[in-house]
Design a protein around this motif. Structure first.
Motif, short mmCIF file in Angstrom:
data_model
loop_
_atom_site.label_atom_id
_atom_site.label_comp_id
_atom_site.label_asym_id
_atom_site.label_seq_id
_atom_site.Cartn_x
_atom_site.Cartn_y
_atom_site.Cartn_z
N THR A 169 0.83 -1.21 0.00
CA THR A 169 0.00 0.00 0.00
C THR A 169 0.87 1.25 0.00
OG1 THR A 169 -1.70 -1.21 1.25
CG2 THR A 169 -1.90 1.19 1.17
N ARG A 175 -2.96 2.88 -8.64
CA ARG A 175 -3.79 1.70 -8.48
C ARG A 175 -3.24 0.54 -9.31
NH1 ARG A 175 -8.92 0.23 -6.91
NH2 ARG A 175 -10.00 -1.32 -8.20
N LYS A 200 -7.54 0.97 -2.13
CA LYS A 200 -6.65 1.68 -3.05
C LYS A 200 -6.38 0.84 -4.31
CE LYS A 200 -2.04 3.78 -3.24
NZ LYS A 200 -0.76 4.03 -2.50
N HIS A 201 -6.27 -0.48 -4.15
CA HIS A 201 -5.93 -1.37 -5.24
C HIS A 201 -7.04 -2.41 -5.43
CE1 HIS A 201 -1.96 0.42 -5.16
NE2 HIS A 201 -1.81 0.07 -3.90
#
Length: 289
Positions: A169, A175, A200-201
């Motif tokens: 992270t 991303r 976030k991903h």
């Protein structure tokens, strides 16, 4: 394993997994992961039906009428493999270890990625970050990744999945699509780190396990050793009570793990070292298409 043996095994894995990615995974990979990332393209005047969350307030204030941001699908992805290299992955009771299976799965994903012109990178982890390979494209890069997976010697035998996910992270600013390959035997909880990372991903969990983890065979008195703590003990597998207790613990653990993934909104699949991982991976891809 000698350098010649490693190169020979790399070649065998390349032939098998590149064929799988070309002939089987190509369409599934593309439909499951393409278009999930969005890149800012331009602004235009607001039209009825536009999402108010897309309003660009700076441009709106400048022209005194509402403008919205327009996005387009990113043409390429960055794929990251988080690969568990702790001691427990060296276990295997049939023709291959969990690490062997994880290597093949990772190679298949990697070849699928480069066919779609995506970058791929790797983080090897135990209870620390053992090695970071930055995302790149190309066959040469993938062969390097496979060679490292076959021959890499970790400094630690223990596992801390949360630490590895937190590192990802922090490290990856844009991303990316993330595959966590592990047996998920972690000393510490990792719920929170997964939840933060998946906001976030795009994170997926690929659990690799040996069939004896789910059902203990009746083979009498045996000596067992924990691959991470090196603790040894004798157990009597002829005891039906012990075998039933062992199976219940596995079932409970799998239920807990499934709940962790569900709370984190993460797609997951469990793959035994005796499974056809192609079918399992296609099931995962189809769910996401």
């Amino acid at each position: 394993m000698s350098a010649t043996d490693i190169l020979s095994k790399v070649r065998r894995i390349e032939i098998k997994t590149r064929g799988l990615s070309q002939n089987i995974f190509a369409g599934q990979y593309h439909s499951a992961f393409k278009g999930r990332g969005m890149a800012f393209s331009e602004v235009r005047e607001y039209q009825f039906g536009d999402d108010v969350r897309d309003i660009d307030w700076n441009v709106t204030a400048r022209f005194n009428r509402p403008y919205v941001k327009v996005y387009e699908e990113e043409r390429e992805l960055t794929v990251m493999l988080l690969v568990d290299v702790s001691g427990s992955l060296e276990f295997g009771t049939r023709s291959q270890t969990k690490r062997d299976m994880a290597t093949e799965i990772a190679a298949t994903i990697a070849f699928s990625a480069i066919q779609n012109n995506d970058k791929i990178g790797v983080i090897f982890f135990s209870d620390r970050i053992e090695k970071y390979i930055p995302p790149k494209k190309g066959r040469k890069h993938i062969l390097y990744i496979i060679r490292e997976m076959l021959d890499f010697k970790p400094e630690s035998q223990r596992t801390d999945i949360g630490f590895a996910v937190e590192y990802l992270t922090r490290m990856m600013k844009r991303r990316c699509t993330v595959f966590v390959l592990s047996d998920f035997f972690s000393e510490k909880a990792f719920d929170q780190e997964l939840q933060i990372a998946n906001r976030k991903h795009d994170v997926m969990a690929l659990q690799v396990y040996d069939q004896f983890a789910s059902a203990l065979p009746d083979v009498g008195l045996i000596r067992v050793k924990d691959a991470e703590t090196m603790h040894e003990m004798y157990i009597d597998t002829s005891s039906k009570r012990l075998r039933n207790m062992y199976s219940r613990r596995w079932t409970e653990r799998q239920r807990e793990l499934k709940n962790v993934f569900s709370r984190s909104n993460i797609d997951s699949v469990s793959i035994s070292t005796t499974d056809d991982y192609v079918k399992k991976m296609m099931m995962l891809f189809d769910r996401r298409a």
